[in-house]
Design an enzyme around this catalytic site. Structure first.
Site, PDB file in Angstrom:
ATOM      1  N   HIS A 126      72.896  28.915  57.178  1.00 13.39           N
ATOM      2  CA  HIS A 126      73.498  30.044  57.886  1.00 13.39           C
ATOM      3  C   HIS A 126      72.454  30.766  58.729  1.00 13.39           C
ATOM      4  O   HIS A 126      72.769  31.291  59.794  1.00 13.39           O
ATOM      5  CB  HIS A 126      74.145  31.014  56.901  1.00 13.39           C
ATOM      6  N   ASP A 143      73.821  27.700  52.865  1.00 12.15           N
ATOM      7  CA  ASP A 143      73.777  29.135  53.156  1.00 12.15           C
ATOM      8  C   ASP A 143      72.435  29.417  53.822  1.00 12.15           C
ATOM      9  O   ASP A 143      71.899  28.549  54.504  1.00 12.15           O
ATOM     10  CB  ASP A 143      74.000  29.955  51.879  1.00 12.15           C
TER      11      ASP A 143
END
Length: 566
Positions: A340, A306
Protein backbone atom coordinates in the site's frame (compact mmCIF):
# COMPACT_ATOMS: atom_id res chain seq x y z
CA UNK A 1 39.27 11.03 10.53
CA UNK A 2 35.60 10.15 10.25
CA UNK A 3 33.56 10.03 13.42
CA UNK A 4 31.75 6.90 14.56
CA UNK A 5 28.37 8.14 13.33
CA UNK A 6 29.80 9.13 9.98
CA UNK A 7 31.04 5.58 9.55
CA UNK A 8 27.65 4.24 10.54
CA UNK A 9 25.82 6.46 8.07
CA UNK A 10 28.28 5.71 5.30
CA UNK A 11 27.50 2.03 5.56
CA UNK A 12 30.44 0.51 7.33
CA UNK A 13 29.35 -3.10 7.68
CA UNK A 14 32.32 -3.85 9.88
CA UNK A 15 31.28 -1.17 12.32
CA UNK A 16 27.63 -2.24 12.39
CA UNK A 17 28.37 -5.92 12.97
CA UNK A 18 30.93 -5.38 15.68
CA UNK A 19 30.29 -6.61 19.20
CA UNK A 20 27.73 -4.48 20.99
CA UNK A 21 28.94 -1.51 22.92
CA UNK A 22 28.09 -0.89 26.56
CA UNK A 23 24.99 1.16 27.27
CA UNK A 24 27.04 4.23 28.17
CA UNK A 25 28.32 4.60 24.58
CA UNK A 26 28.13 8.37 23.95
CA UNK A 27 26.04 9.98 21.26
CA UNK A 28 28.16 11.37 18.47
CA UNK A 29 27.08 13.90 15.88
CA UNK A 30 28.51 14.10 12.36
CA UNK A 31 27.54 14.96 8.79
CA UNK A 32 26.78 12.41 6.09
CA UNK A 33 26.98 12.93 2.35
CA UNK A 34 23.35 12.04 1.43
CA UNK A 35 22.06 14.47 4.08
CA UNK A 36 24.76 17.11 3.85
CA UNK A 37 23.48 20.46 4.99
CA UNK A 38 20.52 18.95 6.85
CA UNK A 39 19.97 18.66 10.56
CA UNK A 40 21.46 15.24 11.15
CA UNK A 41 20.18 15.32 14.70
CA UNK A 42 22.05 13.80 17.58
CA UNK A 43 21.71 10.21 16.48
CA UNK A 44 23.12 7.68 18.93
CA UNK A 45 25.15 4.68 17.92
CA UNK A 46 23.00 1.62 17.26
CA UNK A 47 24.13 -0.90 19.86
CA UNK A 48 24.73 -4.30 18.31
CA UNK A 49 23.83 -7.79 19.47
CA UNK A 50 26.68 -10.25 20.05
CA UNK A 51 26.52 -13.99 20.75
CA UNK A 52 28.78 -16.69 22.13
CA UNK A 53 30.03 -19.35 19.74
CA UNK A 54 28.22 -22.16 21.56
CA UNK A 55 25.75 -23.85 19.18
CA UNK A 56 22.64 -25.84 20.09
CA UNK A 57 21.37 -27.98 17.21
CA UNK A 58 17.58 -28.18 17.17
CA UNK A 59 17.67 -31.81 16.02
CA UNK A 60 19.42 -32.85 19.26
CA UNK A 61 16.39 -31.76 21.27
CA UNK A 62 13.97 -34.18 19.65
CA UNK A 63 12.96 -32.16 16.60
CA UNK A 64 12.07 -34.07 13.41
CA UNK A 65 12.24 -32.39 10.02
CA UNK A 66 9.45 -34.33 8.33
CA UNK A 67 6.84 -31.58 8.04
CA UNK A 68 4.47 -33.73 10.15
CA UNK A 69 5.92 -33.76 13.65
CA UNK A 70 5.00 -30.75 15.77
CA UNK A 71 8.32 -29.47 17.10
CA UNK A 72 7.10 -26.77 19.50
CA UNK A 73 8.58 -28.51 22.54
CA UNK A 74 11.91 -29.12 20.82
CA UNK A 75 12.23 -25.42 19.99
CA UNK A 76 11.43 -24.57 23.61
CA UNK A 77 14.05 -26.95 25.00
CA UNK A 78 16.77 -25.83 22.60
CA UNK A 79 16.15 -22.14 23.25
CA UNK A 80 16.06 -22.60 27.02
CA UNK A 81 19.29 -24.60 26.98
CA UNK A 82 20.97 -21.94 24.86
CA UNK A 83 19.74 -19.11 27.08
CA UNK A 84 21.61 -20.49 30.12
CA UNK A 85 24.93 -19.21 28.83
CA UNK A 86 23.98 -17.68 25.49
CA UNK A 87 24.80 -18.75 21.96
CA UNK A 88 23.08 -19.92 18.78
CA UNK A 89 20.17 -22.28 18.24
CA UNK A 90 20.83 -23.85 14.85
CA UNK A 91 17.87 -24.91 12.73
CA UNK A 92 19.36 -27.26 10.10
CA UNK A 93 18.13 -27.72 6.55
CA UNK A 94 14.71 -29.35 6.45
CA UNK A 95 11.00 -28.74 7.00
CA UNK A 96 10.28 -28.07 10.66
CA UNK A 97 6.62 -27.89 11.67
CA UNK A 98 5.99 -26.02 14.91
CA UNK A 99 3.64 -23.98 17.05
CA UNK A 100 4.67 -20.67 18.65
CA UNK A 101 8.39 -20.11 19.22
CA UNK A 102 9.41 -17.85 22.11
CA UNK A 103 12.87 -16.26 22.19
CA UNK A 104 15.11 -15.82 25.25
CA UNK A 105 17.94 -13.48 26.28
CA UNK A 106 21.30 -13.88 24.52
CA UNK A 107 19.93 -16.35 21.95
CA UNK A 108 20.47 -16.17 18.22
CA UNK A 109 17.94 -18.31 16.34
CA UNK A 110 19.83 -19.20 13.16
CA UNK A 111 18.20 -20.79 10.13
CA UNK A 112 20.62 -22.72 7.93
CA UNK A 113 20.31 -22.41 4.18
CA UNK A 114 17.41 -24.62 3.15
CA UNK A 115 15.73 -24.54 6.56
CA UNK A 116 11.97 -23.95 6.46
CA UNK A 117 10.19 -23.30 9.74
CA UNK A 118 6.52 -23.95 9.00
CA UNK A 119 4.19 -22.61 11.68
CA UNK A 120 1.18 -24.85 12.09
CA UNK A 121 -2.18 -23.94 10.58
CA UNK A 122 -3.86 -25.37 13.69
CA UNK A 123 -5.14 -22.15 15.24
CA UNK A 124 -5.74 -23.83 18.60
CA UNK A 125 -1.97 -24.00 19.11
CA UNK A 126 -1.84 -20.19 19.52
CA UNK A 127 -3.33 -19.22 22.91
CA UNK A 128 -5.13 -15.92 23.39
CA UNK A 129 -2.93 -13.38 25.19
CA UNK A 130 -2.95 -9.71 26.12
CA UNK A 131 -0.97 -7.77 23.52
CA UNK A 132 -1.62 -4.86 21.14
CA UNK A 133 -3.41 -4.47 17.83
CA UNK A 134 -2.93 -1.45 15.57
CA UNK A 135 -1.57 0.64 18.41
CA UNK A 136 -4.02 -0.23 21.19
CA UNK A 137 -4.12 -2.82 23.98
CA UNK A 138 -5.99 -5.90 22.82
CA UNK A 139 -6.46 -9.64 23.12
CA UNK A 140 -4.99 -11.52 20.16
CA UNK A 141 -3.64 -14.95 19.38
CA UNK A 142 -0.03 -15.49 20.38
CA UNK A 143 2.46 -14.61 17.67
CA UNK A 144 4.18 -17.51 15.88
CA UNK A 145 7.54 -15.94 16.78
CA UNK A 146 7.89 -13.64 19.77
CA UNK A 147 9.98 -12.19 22.57
CA UNK A 148 9.14 -9.89 25.50
CA UNK A 149 11.51 -7.89 27.74
CA UNK A 150 14.64 -9.40 26.23
CA UNK A 151 18.18 -8.15 25.70
CA UNK A 152 20.68 -9.23 23.05
CA UNK A 153 18.64 -11.41 20.70
CA UNK A 154 18.95 -12.38 17.07
CA UNK A 155 17.19 -14.14 14.22
CA UNK A 156 19.62 -14.81 11.40
CA UNK A 157 20.47 -17.12 8.52
CA UNK A 158 19.22 -17.73 5.01
CA UNK A 159 16.26 -19.96 5.85
CA UNK A 160 12.54 -19.22 5.72
CA UNK A 161 9.70 -18.74 8.21
CA UNK A 162 6.18 -19.44 6.92
CA UNK A 163 3.30 -18.21 9.08
CA UNK A 164 0.45 -20.27 7.57
CA UNK A 165 -1.38 -16.98 7.10
CA UNK A 166 -3.96 -18.49 4.73
CA UNK A 167 -5.43 -20.31 7.73
CA UNK A 168 -6.18 -16.94 9.37
CA UNK A 169 -6.91 -14.29 6.76
CA UNK A 170 -10.32 -13.49 5.23
CA UNK A 171 -10.31 -12.96 1.46
CA UNK A 172 -12.47 -10.79 -0.77
CA UNK A 173 -13.82 -12.49 -3.89
CA UNK A 174 -12.77 -9.61 -6.11
CA UNK A 175 -9.14 -10.11 -5.10
CA UNK A 176 -8.97 -13.50 -6.87
CA UNK A 177 -9.80 -14.81 -10.31
CA UNK A 178 -12.66 -17.29 -10.64
CA UNK A 179 -10.46 -20.38 -10.54
CA UNK A 180 -8.64 -19.17 -7.42
CA UNK A 181 -11.93 -18.29 -5.74
CA UNK A 182 -13.50 -21.68 -6.42
CA UNK A 183 -10.41 -23.43 -5.11
CA UNK A 184 -10.48 -21.34 -1.94
CA UNK A 185 -14.17 -22.01 -1.30
CA UNK A 186 -13.67 -25.74 -1.86
CA UNK A 187 -10.88 -25.77 0.76
CA UNK A 188 -13.38 -25.19 3.59
CA UNK A 189 -14.24 -22.14 5.64
CA UNK A 190 -17.46 -20.13 5.36
CA UNK A 191 -18.89 -17.35 3.16
CA UNK A 192 -20.79 -14.24 4.18
CA UNK A 193 -24.43 -13.77 3.13
CA UNK A 194 -23.45 -11.98 -0.07
CA UNK A 195 -21.09 -14.82 -1.00
CA UNK A 196 -18.37 -12.30 -1.81
CA UNK A 197 -16.16 -12.76 1.26
CA UNK A 198 -14.48 -15.96 2.45
CA UNK A 199 -13.59 -16.60 6.09
CA UNK A 200 -11.46 -19.44 7.51
CA UNK A 201 -14.17 -20.38 10.02
CA UNK A 202 -17.50 -19.33 11.53
CA UNK A 203 -15.61 -17.79 14.47
CA UNK A 204 -13.59 -15.67 12.06
CA UNK A 205 -16.77 -14.54 10.31
CA UNK A 206 -18.45 -13.62 13.61
CA UNK A 207 -15.49 -11.56 14.80
CA UNK A 208 -15.21 -9.69 11.51
CA UNK A 209 -18.95 -8.94 11.51
CA UNK A 210 -18.75 -7.52 15.03
CA UNK A 211 -15.83 -5.30 14.01
CA UNK A 212 -17.59 -4.14 10.83
CA UNK A 213 -20.70 -3.25 12.85
CA UNK A 214 -18.61 -1.09 15.17
CA UNK A 215 -19.05 -3.44 18.10
CA UNK A 216 -15.54 -4.58 18.99
CA UNK A 217 -15.12 -6.22 22.38
CA UNK A 218 -13.20 -4.01 24.77
CA UNK A 219 -12.41 -6.64 27.40
CA UNK A 220 -8.82 -7.64 28.12
CA UNK A 221 -9.87 -11.02 29.52
CA UNK A 222 -8.89 -13.76 27.04
CA UNK A 223 -11.85 -15.93 28.12
CA UNK A 224 -14.24 -13.34 26.69
CA UNK A 225 -12.98 -14.03 23.17
CA UNK A 226 -13.17 -17.82 22.89
CA UNK A 227 -16.08 -17.67 20.43
CA UNK A 228 -14.19 -15.37 18.01
CA UNK A 229 -10.61 -16.53 18.58
CA UNK A 230 -10.06 -17.29 14.88
CA UNK A 231 -10.76 -13.63 14.11
CA UNK A 232 -7.87 -12.53 16.33
CA UNK A 233 -5.05 -12.92 13.84
CA UNK A 234 -1.56 -12.60 15.36
CA UNK A 235 1.32 -10.56 14.07
CA UNK A 236 3.96 -13.01 12.89
CA UNK A 237 7.17 -11.76 14.53
CA UNK A 238 6.36 -9.77 17.65
CA UNK A 239 9.10 -8.24 19.80
CA UNK A 240 8.08 -6.12 22.80
CA UNK A 241 10.43 -4.07 24.98
CA UNK A 242 13.53 -5.77 23.60
CA UNK A 243 17.00 -4.26 23.35
CA UNK A 244 19.90 -4.98 21.02
CA UNK A 245 18.01 -6.87 18.35
CA UNK A 246 19.55 -8.32 15.18
CA UNK A 247 17.31 -9.55 12.35
CA UNK A 248 19.39 -10.60 9.36
CA UNK A 249 19.26 -12.63 6.19
CA UNK A 250 16.09 -14.68 6.53
CA UNK A 251 12.85 -14.75 4.57
CA UNK A 252 9.58 -14.36 6.45
CA UNK A 253 6.35 -14.97 4.58
CA UNK A 254 2.65 -15.78 4.63
CA UNK A 255 1.96 -13.82 7.80
CA UNK A 256 -1.48 -13.86 9.47
CA UNK A 257 -1.26 -10.06 10.03
CA UNK A 258 1.66 -7.63 10.44
CA UNK A 259 4.87 -9.44 9.55
CA UNK A 260 7.64 -7.89 11.69
CA UNK A 261 6.48 -5.82 14.65
CA UNK A 262 9.01 -4.41 17.12
CA UNK A 263 7.15 -2.50 19.87
CA UNK A 264 8.93 -0.32 22.43
CA UNK A 265 12.28 -1.78 21.34
CA UNK A 266 15.70 -0.13 21.29
CA UNK A 267 18.80 -0.62 19.16
CA UNK A 268 17.38 -2.63 16.28
CA UNK A 269 19.30 -3.77 13.20
CA UNK A 270 17.28 -5.26 10.34
CA UNK A 271 19.52 -6.27 7.46
CA UNK A 272 18.89 -8.17 4.21
CA UNK A 273 15.53 -9.52 5.35
CA UNK A 274 12.86 -10.50 2.81
CA UNK A 275 9.15 -10.29 3.72
CA UNK A 276 6.60 -11.81 1.32
CA UNK A 277 2.82 -11.96 1.62
CA UNK A 278 -0.01 -12.31 -0.91
CA UNK A 279 -1.00 -8.96 -2.38
CA UNK A 280 -4.57 -9.57 -1.20
CA UNK A 281 -3.48 -10.28 2.38
CA UNK A 282 -5.13 -7.65 4.58
CA UNK A 283 -3.06 -5.99 7.33
CA UNK A 284 0.11 -7.80 6.27
CA UNK A 285 2.54 -4.87 6.64
CA UNK A 286 6.15 -5.89 6.09
CA UNK A 287 7.67 -4.09 9.08
CA UNK A 288 6.04 -1.84 11.66
CA UNK A 289 8.47 -0.04 13.94
CA UNK A 290 6.21 1.13 16.77
CA UNK A 291 7.46 3.40 19.55
CA UNK A 292 11.01 2.19 18.94
CA UNK A 293 14.26 4.11 19.13
CA UNK A 294 17.72 3.84 17.56
CA UNK A 295 17.91 1.52 14.59
CA UNK A 296 19.04 0.63 11.12
CA UNK A 297 17.00 -1.04 8.37
CA UNK A 298 19.03 -1.80 5.26
CA UNK A 299 19.12 -4.03 2.22
CA UNK A 300 15.63 -5.43 2.78
CA UNK A 301 13.14 -6.58 0.14
CA UNK A 302 9.41 -6.42 0.80
CA UNK A 303 6.43 -7.60 -1.26
CA UNK A 304 3.26 -7.63 0.85
CA UNK A 305 -0.47 -6.93 1.02
CA UNK A 306 -0.32 -3.72 3.06
CA UNK A 307 2.33 -1.10 3.89
CA UNK A 308 6.03 -1.84 3.36
CA UNK A 309 8.43 0.16 5.55
CA UNK A 310 6.08 1.51 8.20
CA UNK A 311 6.64 3.77 11.21
CA UNK A 312 4.07 3.92 14.02
CA UNK A 313 3.81 5.02 17.66
CA UNK A 314 0.40 4.07 19.06
CA UNK A 315 -3.15 5.07 18.31
CA UNK A 316 -5.21 8.01 19.57
CA UNK A 317 -5.54 8.44 23.35
CA UNK A 318 -3.65 5.24 24.21
CA UNK A 319 -0.76 6.25 21.99
CA UNK A 320 -0.62 9.75 23.43
CA UNK A 321 -0.74 8.37 26.96
CA UNK A 322 2.15 6.00 26.17
CA UNK A 323 3.98 9.01 24.74
CA UNK A 324 6.88 7.12 23.19
CA UNK A 325 7.87 8.31 19.71
CA UNK A 326 9.63 6.24 17.09
CA UNK A 327 12.93 8.03 16.61
CA UNK A 328 16.49 7.87 15.32
CA UNK A 329 16.26 5.42 12.42
CA UNK A 330 18.31 5.06 9.26
CA UNK A 331 16.50 3.23 6.46
CA UNK A 332 18.47 2.62 3.27
CA UNK A 333 19.04 0.42 0.24
CA UNK A 334 15.62 -1.25 0.46
CA UNK A 335 13.21 -2.42 -2.28
CA UNK A 336 9.44 -2.53 -1.90
CA UNK A 337 7.33 -4.20 -4.56
CA UNK A 338 3.60 -4.58 -4.09
CA UNK A 339 2.47 -2.71 -0.95
CA UNK A 340 0.00 0.00 0.00
CA UNK A 341 2.93 2.31 0.65
CA UNK A 342 6.69 2.15 0.14
CA UNK A 343 7.91 4.23 3.09
CA UNK A 344 5.04 5.05 5.43
CA UNK A 345 4.52 7.04 8.61
CA UNK A 346 1.16 6.48 10.31
CA UNK A 347 -1.60 6.44 10.54
CA UNK A 348 -1.13 5.31 14.17
CA UNK A 349 1.50 7.90 15.11
CA UNK A 350 -0.06 9.39 18.25
CA UNK A 351 3.18 9.13 20.24
CA UNK A 352 5.11 11.04 17.59
CA UNK A 353 7.85 10.28 15.05
CA UNK A 354 11.15 12.09 14.60
CA UNK A 355 14.63 11.79 13.14
CA UNK A 356 14.01 9.46 10.21
CA UNK A 357 16.67 9.18 7.50
CA UNK A 358 15.68 7.35 4.32
CA UNK A 359 18.01 6.91 1.36
CA UNK A 360 18.57 4.85 -1.79
CA UNK A 361 15.26 3.00 -1.85
CA UNK A 362 13.22 1.65 -4.76
CA UNK A 363 9.44 1.26 -4.85
CA UNK A 364 7.98 -0.80 -7.71
CA UNK A 365 4.21 -1.14 -8.04
CA UNK A 366 3.20 0.21 -4.62
CA UNK A 367 -0.12 2.00 -4.21
CA UNK A 368 1.69 5.06 -2.84
CA UNK A 369 5.39 5.83 -2.75
CA UNK A 370 6.20 8.09 0.20
CA UNK A 371 3.05 7.89 2.34
CA UNK A 372 2.58 10.10 5.40
CA UNK A 373 -0.92 9.68 6.85
CA UNK A 374 -2.85 10.70 9.94
CA UNK A 375 -6.30 11.89 10.98
CA UNK A 376 -8.11 14.05 13.48
CA UNK A 377 -8.07 12.36 16.86
CA UNK A 378 -4.61 10.88 16.46
CA UNK A 379 -2.58 13.74 17.89
CA UNK A 380 1.18 13.33 17.83
CA UNK A 381 3.93 15.25 16.05
CA UNK A 382 5.88 13.92 13.05
CA UNK A 383 9.02 15.95 12.42
CA UNK A 384 12.59 15.83 11.12
CA UNK A 385 12.11 13.36 8.29
CA UNK A 386 14.82 13.32 5.62
CA UNK A 387 14.54 11.44 2.34
CA UNK A 388 17.33 11.36 -0.26
CA UNK A 389 17.27 9.08 -3.28
CA UNK A 390 14.01 7.24 -3.90
CA UNK A 391 13.08 5.84 -7.31
CA UNK A 392 9.53 4.73 -8.06
CA UNK A 393 7.64 3.18 -10.94
CA UNK A 394 4.08 2.04 -11.59
CA UNK A 395 2.61 3.80 -8.54
CA UNK A 396 -1.18 3.42 -8.42
CA UNK A 397 -1.88 6.55 -6.36
CA UNK A 398 0.41 9.33 -5.18
CA UNK A 399 4.19 9.36 -5.53
CA UNK A 400 4.40 11.64 -2.47
CA UNK A 401 1.46 11.91 -0.07
CA UNK A 402 0.91 14.00 3.07
CA UNK A 403 -2.65 13.33 4.18
CA UNK A 404 -4.41 14.33 7.39
CA UNK A 405 -7.70 12.78 6.24
CA UNK A 406 -6.64 9.14 6.29
CA UNK A 407 -9.61 6.72 6.41
CA UNK A 408 -12.07 9.58 6.00
CA UNK A 409 -14.26 10.56 3.07
CA UNK A 410 -12.26 12.57 0.56
CA UNK A 411 -13.08 16.20 1.36
CA UNK A 412 -11.92 17.42 -2.05
CA UNK A 413 -13.61 15.62 -4.93
CA UNK A 414 -12.52 18.30 -7.42
CA UNK A 415 -15.48 17.51 -9.65
CA UNK A 416 -15.32 19.12 -13.08
CA UNK A 417 -13.49 22.42 -13.37
CA UNK A 418 -15.11 24.12 -10.39
CA UNK A 419 -12.83 26.72 -8.82
CA UNK A 420 -14.81 26.78 -5.57
CA UNK A 421 -12.62 25.78 -2.65
CA UNK A 422 -13.77 22.72 -0.72
CA UNK A 423 -15.97 23.40 2.28
CA UNK A 424 -14.02 21.96 5.19
CA UNK A 425 -15.02 23.20 8.63
CA UNK A 426 -12.20 23.87 11.04
CA UNK A 427 -12.34 22.24 14.45
CA UNK A 428 -10.87 23.46 17.73
CA UNK A 429 -7.29 22.54 18.44
CA UNK A 430 -6.91 19.85 21.09
CA UNK A 431 -4.59 17.01 22.08
CA UNK A 432 -6.02 14.94 19.21
CA UNK A 433 -4.84 17.42 16.58
CA UNK A 434 -1.94 15.82 14.64
CA UNK A 435 1.04 17.70 13.20
CA UNK A 436 3.34 17.11 10.23
CA UNK A 437 6.34 19.42 9.99
CA UNK A 438 9.99 19.46 9.00
CA UNK A 439 10.29 17.14 5.98
CA UNK A 440 13.15 17.37 3.49
CA UNK A 441 12.81 15.21 0.39
CA UNK A 442 15.21 15.31 -2.53
CA UNK A 443 16.53 13.35 -5.48
CA UNK A 444 13.39 11.34 -6.18
CA UNK A 445 11.94 10.03 -9.43
CA UNK A 446 8.62 8.45 -10.33
CA UNK A 447 7.60 7.00 -13.67
CA UNK A 448 3.85 6.53 -13.59
CA UNK A 449 1.45 7.62 -10.82
CA UNK A 450 -2.01 9.11 -10.50
CA UNK A 451 -0.72 12.17 -8.61
CA UNK A 452 2.81 13.45 -8.28
CA UNK A 453 2.50 15.29 -4.96
CA UNK A 454 -0.55 15.62 -2.68
CA UNK A 455 -0.31 17.73 0.47
CA UNK A 456 -3.61 17.85 2.39
CA UNK A 457 -3.66 19.42 5.84
CA UNK A 458 -6.43 20.43 8.20
CA UNK A 459 -8.01 23.92 8.32
CA UNK A 460 -7.04 24.15 11.99
CA UNK A 461 -3.57 22.62 11.53
CA UNK A 462 -1.70 23.09 8.28
CA UNK A 463 1.10 20.83 7.13
CA UNK A 464 4.28 22.86 7.62
CA UNK A 465 7.86 23.16 6.48
CA UNK A 466 8.07 20.72 3.59
CA UNK A 467 10.93 20.89 1.08
CA UNK A 468 10.99 18.81 -2.10
CA UNK A 469 14.04 19.30 -4.29
CA UNK A 470 15.40 17.69 -7.45
CA UNK A 471 12.47 15.51 -8.46
CA UNK A 472 11.11 14.14 -11.74
CA UNK A 473 7.54 12.90 -11.39
CA UNK A 474 5.54 11.50 -14.28
CA UNK A 475 1.85 11.26 -13.35
CA UNK A 476 -1.69 12.07 -14.45
CA UNK A 477 -1.91 14.98 -11.99
CA UNK A 478 0.95 17.16 -10.85
CA UNK A 479 0.76 19.00 -7.50
CA UNK A 480 -2.25 19.47 -5.25
CA UNK A 481 -1.47 21.46 -2.11
CA UNK A 482 -4.21 22.19 0.45
CA UNK A 483 -4.05 23.69 3.94
CA UNK A 484 -0.27 23.94 3.94
CA UNK A 485 2.35 26.43 5.05
CA UNK A 486 6.02 26.97 4.19
CA UNK A 487 6.11 24.51 1.29
CA UNK A 488 9.09 24.67 -1.05
CA UNK A 489 9.49 22.92 -4.39
CA UNK A 490 12.82 23.48 -6.14
CA UNK A 491 13.94 21.95 -9.44
CA UNK A 492 10.86 19.74 -9.62
CA UNK A 493 9.60 18.34 -12.94
CA UNK A 494 5.87 17.58 -13.02
CA UNK A 495 5.06 15.64 -16.18
CA UNK A 496 1.28 15.59 -15.72
CA UNK A 497 -0.91 14.28 -18.53
CA UNK A 498 -4.44 15.37 -17.58
CA UNK A 499 -5.91 18.62 -18.88
CA UNK A 500 -6.04 20.37 -15.52
CA UNK A 501 -3.65 22.65 -13.68
CA UNK A 502 -0.15 21.30 -13.40
CA UNK A 503 -0.21 22.73 -9.88
CA UNK A 504 -3.17 23.55 -7.65
CA UNK A 505 -2.85 25.45 -4.37
CA UNK A 506 -5.80 25.89 -2.03
CA UNK A 507 -5.91 27.75 1.29
CA UNK A 508 -2.15 27.65 1.67
CA UNK A 509 0.48 30.28 2.33
CA UNK A 510 4.18 30.90 1.87
CA UNK A 511 4.48 28.49 -1.05
CA UNK A 512 7.69 28.63 -3.10
CA UNK A 513 7.62 27.04 -6.56
CA UNK A 514 11.15 27.49 -7.85
CA UNK A 515 12.46 26.05 -11.10
CA UNK A 516 9.36 24.04 -12.02
CA UNK A 517 9.47 22.11 -15.28
CA UNK A 518 6.42 20.68 -17.02
CA UNK A 519 5.18 19.46 -20.39
CA UNK A 520 4.90 21.95 -23.23
CA UNK A 521 1.32 22.94 -24.06
CA UNK A 522 -0.26 22.55 -20.62
CA UNK A 523 -3.65 24.27 -20.42
CA UNK A 524 -2.93 25.89 -17.06
CA UNK A 525 0.25 25.98 -15.02
CA UNK A 526 -0.99 27.15 -11.60
CA UNK A 527 -4.40 27.63 -10.05
CA UNK A 528 -4.77 29.23 -6.62
CA UNK A 529 -8.04 29.20 -4.70
CA UNK A 530 -9.26 29.65 -1.15
CA UNK A 531 -9.58 32.98 0.67
CA UNK A 532 -6.75 32.00 3.03
CA UNK A 533 -4.19 31.57 0.27
CA UNK A 534 -1.37 34.12 0.22
CA UNK A 535 2.30 34.60 -0.61
CA UNK A 536 2.52 32.13 -3.49
CA UNK A 537 5.79 32.57 -5.41
CA UNK A 538 6.46 31.12 -8.86
CA UNK A 539 10.08 31.74 -9.80
CA UNK A 540 12.71 30.58 -12.31
CA UNK A 541 10.00 28.83 -14.33
CA UNK A 542 9.21 29.18 -18.03
CA UNK A 543 5.51 30.09 -17.82
CA UNK A 544 5.25 30.52 -21.60
CA UNK A 545 5.05 26.77 -22.18
CA UNK A 546 1.50 26.81 -20.75
CA UNK A 547 -1.56 28.26 -22.49
CA UNK A 548 -2.28 30.18 -19.29
CA UNK A 549 0.16 30.72 -16.46
CA UNK A 550 -1.91 31.58 -13.36
CA UNK A 551 -5.60 31.45 -12.52
CA UNK A 552 -6.93 32.96 -9.29
CA UNK A 553 -10.05 32.01 -7.41
CA UNK A 554 -12.79 34.40 -6.40
CA UNK A 555 -11.86 37.20 -3.99
CA UNK A 556 -8.14 36.59 -4.36
CA UNK A 557 -6.03 39.66 -5.12
CA UNK A 558 -3.44 39.56 -7.88
CA UNK A 559 -0.70 40.07 -5.31
CA UNK A 560 -1.50 36.63 -3.88
CA UNK A 561 0.81 35.16 -6.53
CA UNK A 562 4.18 36.57 -7.51
CA UNK A 563 5.60 35.43 -10.85
CA UNK A 564 9.26 36.11 -11.55
CA UNK A 565 10.27 35.20 -15.10
CA UNK A 566 13.70 33.73 -15.54
Amino acid sequence: MKSTLALLLAGSAAFLTAAFRPAETPKIQAPHIPFEGMLIGDLPVVLQASFKKDTFNLAKYGAVADGQTLNTEAFRKAIEACAVGGGTVLVPRGLWLTGPVVLKNNVNLHLATGALVQFTADRSQYPLIKTTWEGEDAIRSQAPLSGVDLTNIGITGNGTFDGAGDAWRPVKKNKLNETQWQKLVASGGVLNDKKDYWYPSAASLKGNQLAAAGKPRKSLNPADFDDIRDFLRPNMLSLTRCKQVLLEGFTIQNSPAWTIHPLLCENITVRNVTARNPWYGQNTDAIDLESCRNGLVEGCTFDVGDDGLCIKSGRDEEGRKRGVPTENFIIRDCKVYHAHGGFVIGSEMSGGVRNMYVSNCTFIGTDVGLRFKTARGRGGVVENVFVDGVDMTDIAGEAVLFDMYYAAKDPVPLAGESMAPPVIAAQPLNEGTPQFKGFQIRNITCKGATTGILVRGLPEMSIKDISIENAVLESKKGLLCQEAENIRLKNVTLLSTETMPVMEVQNSRNISLDGIRYANGADLLLRVTGDRSKDIRLTNTNTKLAKKDVQLGDKLAKKTVTVAQR
